[in-house]
Design a protein around this motif. Structure first.
Motif, PDB file in Angstrom:
ATOM      1  N   SER A  55     -12.461  51.022  39.502  1.00 12.90           N
ATOM      2  CA  SER A  55     -12.266  52.331  39.466  1.00 12.90           C
ATOM      3  C   SER A  55     -11.864  52.788  40.109  1.00 12.90           C
ATOM      4  CB  SER A  55     -13.968  52.222  39.549  1.00 12.90           C
ATOM      5  OG  SER A  55     -14.604  52.022  40.963  1.00 12.90           O
ATOM      6  N   THR A  56     -11.948  54.141  40.610  1.00 12.56           N
ATOM      7  CA  THR A  56     -11.267  54.903  41.700  1.00 12.56           C
ATOM      8  C   THR A  56     -12.645  55.017  42.772  1.00 12.56           C
ATOM      9  OG1 THR A  56     -12.622  56.949  40.568  1.00 12.56           O
ATOM     10  CG2 THR A  56     -10.276  56.729  40.308  1.00 12.56           C
ATOM     11  N   LEU A  57     -13.817  54.278  42.766  1.00 10.24           N
ATOM     12  CA  LEU A  57     -14.784  54.313  43.894  1.00 10.24           C
ATOM     13  C   LEU A  57     -14.006  53.475  44.309  1.00 10.24           C
ATOM     14  CD1 LEU A  57     -17.665  55.217  41.950  1.00 10.24           C
ATOM     15  CD2 LEU A  57     -16.563  56.754  43.829  1.00 10.24           C
ATOM     16  N   ASP A  58     -13.420  52.428  44.202  1.00  8.93           N
ATOM     17  CA  ASP A  58     -12.872  51.318  44.945  1.00  8.93           C
ATOM     18  C   ASP A  58     -12.388  51.412  46.514  1.00  8.93           C
ATOM     19  OD1 ASP A  58     -13.772  48.965  43.013  1.00  8.93           O
ATOM     20  OD2 ASP A  58     -11.570  48.807  42.588  1.00  8.93           O
ATOM     21  N   THR A  59     -12.608  51.297  47.221  1.00 11.96           N
ATOM     22  CA  THR A  59     -12.437  51.406  48.788  1.00 11.96           C
ATOM     23  C   THR A  59     -10.810  51.168  48.715  1.00 11.96           C
ATOM     24  OG1 THR A  59     -12.885  49.125  49.576  1.00 11.96           O
ATOM     25  CG2 THR A  59     -14.238  50.257  49.747  1.00 11.96           C
ATOM     26  N   SER A  60      -9.918  50.191  48.399  1.00 15.15           N
ATOM     27  CA  SER A  60      -8.859  49.783  47.946  1.00 15.15           C
ATOM     28  C   SER A  60      -7.957  50.702  48.083  1.00 15.15           C
ATOM     29  CB  SER A  60      -8.021  48.355  47.531  1.00 15.15           C
ATOM     30  OG  SER A  60      -8.565  49.255  45.797  1.00 15.15           O
ATOM     31  N   LEU A  65      -5.948  57.583  47.241  1.00 16.08           N
ATOM     32  CA  LEU A  65      -5.417  59.042  45.784  1.00 16.08           C
ATOM     33  C   LEU A  65      -6.154  60.237  46.387  1.00 16.08           C
ATOM     34  CD1 LEU A  65      -7.668  57.039  43.014  1.00 16.08           C
ATOM     35  CD2 LEU A  65      -4.851  57.472  43.351  1.00 16.08           C
ATOM     36  N   LYS A  66      -5.147  61.501  45.694  1.00 17.86           N
ATOM     37  CA  LYS A  66      -6.490  62.852  46.145  1.00 17.86           C
ATOM     38  C   LYS A  66      -7.062  62.638  45.555  1.00 17.86           C
ATOM     39  CE  LYS A  66      -4.863  66.780  44.448  1.00 17.86           C
ATOM     40  NZ  LYS A  66      -3.426  67.238  43.939  1.00 17.86           N
TER      41      LYS A  66
END
Length: 120
Positions: A55-60, A65-66
């Motif tokens: 997901s876009t919540l992954d720290t990697s 991401l903007k």
């Protein structure tokens, strides 16, 4: 009159019922899109287990991401979930778009997952 939430639930169950008929035991690439983030999971319905998720919540991804709510973020999640699914030994999946129309972020995620090596 049915509420908006009820209509979305009906559409999602209609899509899942059609997928179950054609899946032939393949895992399901399920997505969820919110106003701020996008989530993807590869789920084995026979065992009820999640094989890979991103997901876009992954720290990697978060630092690169903007925002988590655009097509670039969806493409990054698609590539990451494809990479994690391949590590788990999954290459063939069925795409579960849920109640979301195949357009924009959903299409971007699907295209990136295909480029990452998933077949659907």
């Amino acid at each position: 009159m049915a509420t908006q939430k009820e209509l979305l639930r009906r559409r999602a169950s209609r899509v899942r019922r059609a997928l179950k008929a054609v899946s032939n035991g393949r895992p399901r690439l399920s997505i969820h899109r919110s106003s701020k983030h996008i989530y993807a999971q590869v789920i084995d319905d026979a065992e009820g287990k999640t094989l890979a998720a991103a997901s876009t919540l992954d720290t990697s991804l978060r630092s690169d991401l903007k925002t988590g709510a655009d097509t670039a973020a969806a493409a990054a999640v698609g590539k990451l979930v494809a990479e994690r699914a391949k590590q788990a030994g999954v290459t063939d999946v069925v795409f579960d778009r849920g109640a979301f129309i195949y357009h924009g972020r959903v299409k971007s995620l699907a295209d990136a997952a295909r480029e990452g090596g998933l077949n659907f």
